[in-house]
Design a protein around this motif. Structure first.
Motif, mmCIF file in Angstrom:
data_model
loop_
_atom_site.group_PDB
_atom_site.id
_atom_site.type_symbol
_atom_site.label_atom_id
_atom_site.label_comp_id
_atom_site.label_asym_id
_atom_site.label_seq_id
_atom_site.Cartn_x
_atom_site.Cartn_y
_atom_site.Cartn_z
ATOM 1 N N GLY A 102 0.808 -1.338 0.073
ATOM 2 C CA GLY A 102 0.053 -0.044 -0.100
ATOM 3 C C GLY A 102 0.842 1.216 -0.167
ATOM 4 O O GLY A 102 0.405 2.357 -0.272
ATOM 5 N N LEU A 103 2.181 1.188 0.158
ATOM 6 C CA LEU A 103 2.875 2.322 0.394
ATOM 7 C C LEU A 103 4.057 2.310 -0.550
ATOM 8 O O LEU A 103 4.307 3.300 -1.472
ATOM 9 N N ILE A 104 5.145 1.412 -0.319
ATOM 10 C CA ILE A 104 6.419 1.332 -0.995
ATOM 11 C C ILE A 104 6.611 0.236 -2.055
ATOM 12 O O ILE A 104 7.631 0.104 -2.748
ATOM 13 N N TRP A 105 6.041 -1.026 -1.802
ATOM 14 C CA TRP A 105 6.276 -2.039 -2.532
ATOM 15 C C TRP A 105 5.760 -2.332 -3.672
ATOM 16 O O TRP A 105 4.296 -1.914 -3.570
ATOM 17 N N TRP A 106 6.206 -2.894 -4.677
ATOM 18 C CA TRP A 106 5.642 -3.053 -5.957
ATOM 19 C C TRP A 106 4.854 -4.384 -6.027
ATOM 20 O O TRP A 106 4.018 -4.329 -7.195
ATOM 21 N N GLY A 107 4.533 -4.959 -4.920
ATOM 22 C CA GLY A 107 3.544 -6.385 -4.821
ATOM 23 C C GLY A 107 4.093 -7.596 -5.433
ATOM 24 O O GLY A 107 5.411 -7.615 -5.939
ATOM 25 N N PRO A 108 3.393 -8.554 -5.126
ATOM 26 C CA PRO A 108 3.935 -10.052 -5.166
ATOM 27 C C PRO A 108 3.817 -10.502 -6.869
ATOM 28 O O PRO A 108 4.375 -11.415 -7.009
#
Length: 207
Positions: A102-108
Motif C-alpha cells: 500500500g505504500l512502497i512495495w511493488w507487490g507480489p
C-alpha cells in the motif's frame, strides 16, 4: 530512484474541498513554506508542523531519520522485503504484504506494479513538479493499512535472522541491514498511525 520524496499527512476533507484543478498545486506549494522550522514551525519526533496561526494547519510533514529526504531507502526497504518475505510466517507475510504494498512495495506479481494512488483526489497528475514515486492514500485506505501494520508489528522482530541471511547488501544500497529496514518500516507506521488518529490521509510527492 535518484529522487527525493516528501511525506505528508493531510486533512482530506480540506483538500477535497479545494477546486479539483487546484489540489495538486496547493499540496505541492504547501509542503514546504515560510512557516517550516527555520520560519518558526515545530519539529517533534520527526514531524514538521506549521507554526501556530498558519494557514497550513491542514498538513504535517514527516522526516524519515537518516534518509535526507531521498526515496532510495524506501526502494531498498522494498527490495529487502522482496527477499525475505518467503521466510516470514503466513500471517506476518500477509499483513506486511498489505502494508508495504500500500505504500512502497511493488507487490507480489512481477508483471503488475501495485497501485499506490487512491482515485478522485487529483483529477490529473500533469502538474507534478517532478516525476517519481507518488503515494495518495485517503482515510479509508489509511485505516486499512493501520490495521495491517498492527497485525504485522508483533512479528517484525522475527524477521531479523532471515533478513541477515537473505537480504545481502548490494552496491549503492542505503538500507544495509535489519535495523535500518525495521526503522524505515516503523517510520511508515508512524505516518499511518498519525493520519488515522486524525482521520486524515497520506500523500507522498516526488520533489
Amino acid at each position: 530512484m535518484g529522487v527525493d520524496i516528501t511525506v505528508l499527512v493531510v486533512d482530506w476533507a480540506y483538500v477535497m474541498g479545494l477546486a479539483a484543478e487546484d489540489r495538486l498545486r496547493v499540496v505541492q506549494e504547501s509542503a514546504y513554506a515560510d512557516d517550516d522550522p527555520d520560519g518558526g514551525g515545530d519539529v517533534v519526533d520527526g514531524w514538521v508542523w506549521p507554526a501556530a496561526g498558519s494557514e497550513r494547519t491542514w498538513l504535517g510533514r514527516y522526516e524519515f531519520p537518516g534518509t535526507l529526504g531521498s526515496y532510495k531507502p524506501h526502494f531498498w526497504a522494498a527490495e529487502g522485503w522482496e527477499k525475505v518475505r518467503g521466510a516470514a510466517g503466513g500471517a506476518v507475510r500477509a499483513a506486511l504484504d498489505e502494508f508495504l504494498e500500500g505504500l512502497i512495495w511493488w507487490g507480489p506479481r512481477a508483471d503488475v506494479d501495485a497501485e499506490q494512488v487512491d482515485p478522485d483526489l487529483f483529477p490529473s497528475l500533469e502538474g507534478l513538479w517532478r516525476s517519481g514515486p507518488l503515494i495518495v492514500r485517503g482515510p479509508a485506505t489509511v485505516a486499512r493499512l493501520r490495521r495491517s501494520w498492527h497485525e504485522a508489528a508483533p512479528g517484525l522482530e522475527g524477521l531479523r535472522a532471515s533478513y541477515g541471511e537473505l537480504a545481502v547488501r548490494e552496491p549503492g544500497q542505503w538500507v544495509a541491514g535489519f535495523e535500518e529496514f525495521a526503522e524505515l518500516v516503523r517510520g511508515w507506521a508512524e505516518v499511518v498511525d498519525e493520519a488515522e488518529r486524525r482521520g486524515w490521509g497520506v500523500i507522498a510527492l516526488p520533489i
